[in-house]
Design a protein around this motif. Structure first.
Motif, PDB file in Angstrom:
ATOM      1  N   GLY A  36       0.774  -1.202  -0.033  1.00 24.95           N
ATOM      2  CA  GLY A  36      -0.072   0.106   0.280  1.00 24.95           C
ATOM      3  C   GLY A  36       0.965   0.983  -0.013  1.00 24.95           C
ATOM      4  O   GLY A  36       1.622   1.416  -0.743  1.00 24.95           O
ATOM      5  N   SER A  37       0.309   2.085   0.974  1.00 27.51           N
ATOM      6  CA  SER A  37       1.318   3.326   1.053  1.00 27.51           C
ATOM      7  C   SER A  37       2.624   3.238   1.769  1.00 27.51           C
ATOM      8  O   SER A  37       3.240   4.194   1.836  1.00 27.51           O
ATOM      9  N   GLY A  38       3.044   2.153   2.233  1.00 28.41           N
ATOM     10  CA  GLY A  38       4.072   1.981   2.960  1.00 28.41           C
ATOM     11  C   GLY A  38       4.101   2.409   4.286  1.00 28.41           C
ATOM     12  O   GLY A  38       5.125   2.269   5.025  1.00 28.41           O
ATOM     13  N   ASN A  39       3.248   2.924   4.865  1.00 27.37           N
ATOM     14  CA  ASN A  39       3.048   3.361   6.193  1.00 27.37           C
ATOM     15  C   ASN A  39       2.753   2.502   7.161  1.00 27.37           C
ATOM     16  O   ASN A  39       2.236   1.137   6.786  1.00 27.37           O
ATOM     17  N   ILE A  40       3.247   2.643   8.647  1.00 25.91           N
ATOM     18  CA  ILE A  40       2.915   1.580   9.537  1.00 25.91           C
ATOM     19  C   ILE A  40       1.458   1.738  10.384  1.00 25.91           C
ATOM     20  O   ILE A  40       1.353   1.020  11.241  1.00 25.91           O
ATOM     21  N   THR A  43      -4.560   2.395   9.023  1.00 19.62           N
ATOM     22  CA  THR A  43      -5.233   2.548   7.386  1.00 19.62           C
ATOM     23  C   THR A  43      -4.213   1.583   6.489  1.00 19.62           C
ATOM     24  O   THR A  43      -4.947   0.939   5.708  1.00 19.62           O
ATOM     25  N   ASN A  44      -2.978   1.435   6.621  1.00 22.04           N
ATOM     26  CA  ASN A  44      -2.281   0.673   5.737  1.00 22.04           C
ATOM     27  C   ASN A  44      -2.236  -0.794   6.114  1.00 22.04           C
ATOM     28  O   ASN A  44      -2.504  -1.655   5.498  1.00 22.04           O
ATOM     29  N   VAL A  45      -2.611  -1.026   7.362  1.00 28.61           N
ATOM     30  CA  VAL A  45      -2.627  -2.407   8.301  1.00 28.61           C
ATOM     31  C   VAL A  45      -3.979  -3.003   7.499  1.00 28.61           C
ATOM     32  O   VAL A  45      -3.975  -4.170   7.175  1.00 28.61           O
ATOM     33  N   LEU A  46      -5.000  -2.044   7.220  1.00 29.96           N
ATOM     34  CA  LEU A  46      -6.273  -2.601   6.749  1.00 29.96           C
ATOM     35  C   LEU A  46      -6.089  -3.103   5.402  1.00 29.96           C
ATOM     36  O   LEU A  46      -6.682  -3.891   4.874  1.00 29.96           O
ATOM     37  N   ARG A  47      -5.082  -2.626   4.745  1.00 34.31           N
ATOM     38  CA  ARG A  47      -4.925  -3.126   3.291  1.00 34.31           C
ATOM     39  C   ARG A  47      -4.289  -4.408   3.071  1.00 34.31           C
ATOM     40  O   ARG A  47      -4.283  -5.223   2.193  1.00 34.31           O
ATOM     41  N   THR A  48      -3.862  -4.975   4.479  1.00 34.31           N
ATOM     42  CA  THR A  48      -3.711  -6.205   4.316  1.00 34.31           C
ATOM     43  C   THR A  48      -4.791  -7.379   4.408  1.00 34.31           C
ATOM     44  O   THR A  48      -4.751  -8.611   3.936  1.00 34.31           O
ATOM     45  N   GLY A 103       5.011   6.806  11.466  1.00 30.49           N
ATOM     46  CA  GLY A 103       3.802   6.891  10.935  1.00 30.49           C
ATOM     47  C   GLY A 103       3.295   8.201  10.554  1.00 30.49           C
ATOM     48  O   GLY A 103       4.173   9.187  10.809  1.00 30.49           O
ATOM     49  N   LYS A 104       2.122   8.548  10.378  1.00 30.47           N
ATOM     50  CA  LYS A 104       1.746   9.877  10.022  1.00 30.47           C
ATOM     51  C   LYS A 104       1.098  10.538  11.130  1.00 30.47           C
ATOM     52  O   LYS A 104       0.559  11.710  11.069  1.00 30.47           O
ATOM     53  N   GLY A 105       0.670   9.751  12.221  1.00 32.94           N
ATOM     54  CA  GLY A 105       0.448  10.150  13.411  1.00 32.94           C
ATOM     55  C   GLY A 105      -1.171  10.732  13.692  1.00 32.94           C
ATOM     56  O   GLY A 105      -1.455  10.930  14.791  1.00 32.94           O
ATOM     57  N   SER A 181      -0.948  15.220  -2.177  1.00 33.00           N
ATOM     58  CA  SER A 181      -0.569  15.086  -3.590  1.00 33.00           C
ATOM     59  C   SER A 181      -1.436  14.126  -4.235  1.00 33.00           C
ATOM     60  O   SER A 181      -2.040  14.521  -5.597  1.00 33.00           O
ATOM     61  N   ARG A 182      -1.561  13.024  -3.764  1.00 29.19           N
ATOM     62  CA  ARG A 182      -2.485  12.045  -4.237  1.00 29.19           C
ATOM     63  C   ARG A 182      -3.995  12.249  -4.239  1.00 29.19           C
ATOM     64  O   ARG A 182      -4.853  12.139  -5.374  1.00 29.19           O
ATOM     65  N   LEU A 183      -4.597  13.191  -3.255  1.00 29.99           N
ATOM     66  CA  LEU A 183      -5.864  13.513  -3.300  1.00 29.99           C
ATOM     67  C   LEU A 183      -6.001  14.652  -4.328  1.00 29.99           C
ATOM     68  O   LEU A 183      -6.986  14.781  -4.969  1.00 29.99           O
TER      69      LEU A 183
HETATM   70  O1  G3P Z   1      -3.487   7.262   9.278  1.00 25.77           O
HETATM   71  C1  G3P Z   1      -2.635   7.753   8.103  1.00 25.77           C
HETATM   72  C2  G3P Z   1      -3.942   8.022   7.115  1.00 25.77           C
HETATM   73  O2  G3P Z   1      -4.195   9.495   7.158  1.00 25.77           O
HETATM   74  C3  G3P Z   1      -3.162   7.812   5.735  1.00 25.77           C
HETATM   75  O3  G3P Z   1      -2.621   6.338   5.865  1.00 25.77           O
HETATM   76  O4  G3P Z   1      -1.687   4.314   4.746  1.00 25.77           O
HETATM   77  O5  G3P Z   1      -3.413   6.059   3.194  1.00 25.77           O
HETATM   78  O6  G3P Z   1      -1.110   6.735   3.842  1.00 25.77           O
HETATM   79  P1  G3P Z   1      -2.263   5.830   4.321  1.00 25.77           P
END
Ligand code: G3P
Length: 195
Positions: A36-40, A43-48, A103-105, A181-183
């Motif tokens: 996914g986004s590579g984030n920890i 939201t990204n865990v949900l992509r599993t 993460g993004k916090g 930027s993706r948004l």
């Molecule tokens: O919790 C971070 C969320 O705002 C975005 O997560 O994985 O989509 O970059 P992600």
């Protein structure tokens, strides 16, 4: 100053525990940073595809900051609790244990809020859910909620916490720059999508 320093260190140690990474590894799902986004974050865990794990990540990444604020607040007072909550957030974003790439916090922001101004979590949740239901963007929901919180705190006269949350909002916005930027480009992945 020693109290502030102790609060900062304790806060950082709580915040820097990367629960998303620990839980996905423990569940045998590999490294969440490679999908996914590579984030920890949750939201990204949900992509599993594992919702329970995503919920647990959200809860633990939030509660580590609340716990830091509660523990430090109990022993060192209210101002120290705010410092601990702030540094838990910093610890989540810049954890020394994984090369400062945290993460993004968003969850941790909610947790700090729960620790220092708990009623505001209701407002955060309401705004997040309203934006999420209409747009399906996790990042946008968080970005809007993190804008509303400092303003609301300031209006309610809680200026000290408003200032701290505003700084956290700015730092989290910076961590969300790829999402922003993706948004704007219309390519941000929606909640539930594997992205
Ligand atoms: O919790 C971070 C969320 O705002 C975005 O997560 O994985 O989509 O970059 P992600």
């Amino acid at each position: 100053l020693p109290i502030a320093l102790a609060a900062a260190i304790i806060g950082y140690l709580f915040g820097s525990i990367p629960f998303g990474l620990i839980l996905t590894r423990a569940a045998g799902l590999g490294d969440v940073r490679s999908i996914g986004s590579g984030n920890i974050g949750a939201t990204n865990v949900l992509r599993t595809g594992n919702r329970m794990l995503a919920a647990a990540t959200l809860l633990l990444d939030a509660l580590k900051a609340s716990a830091a604020a509660w523990v430090v607040g109990y022993f060192l007072g209210e101002e120290a609790a705010i410092i601990a909550g702030f540094f838990a957030f910093i610890g989540h974003l810049f954890p020394v244990w994984i090369g400062f790439k945290g993460g993004k916090g968003v969850a941790t922001y909610i947790g700090t809020l729960l620790g220092v101004a708990p009623i505001m979590v209701v407002l955060f949740a309401a705004v997040w859910l309203a934006v999420a239901f209409t747009t399906r963007y996790s990042s946008l929901s968080a970005l809007v909620a993190m804008l509303v919180i400092p303003v609301a705190l300031w209006i309610l006269g809680n200026e000290k916490v408003a200032a701290v949350m505003a700084i956290m909002t700015l730092i989290s916005y910076w961590k969300h720059k790829a999402n922003i930027s993706r948004l704007m480009g219309g390519t941000e992945s929606k909640i539930g999508a594997k992205g």
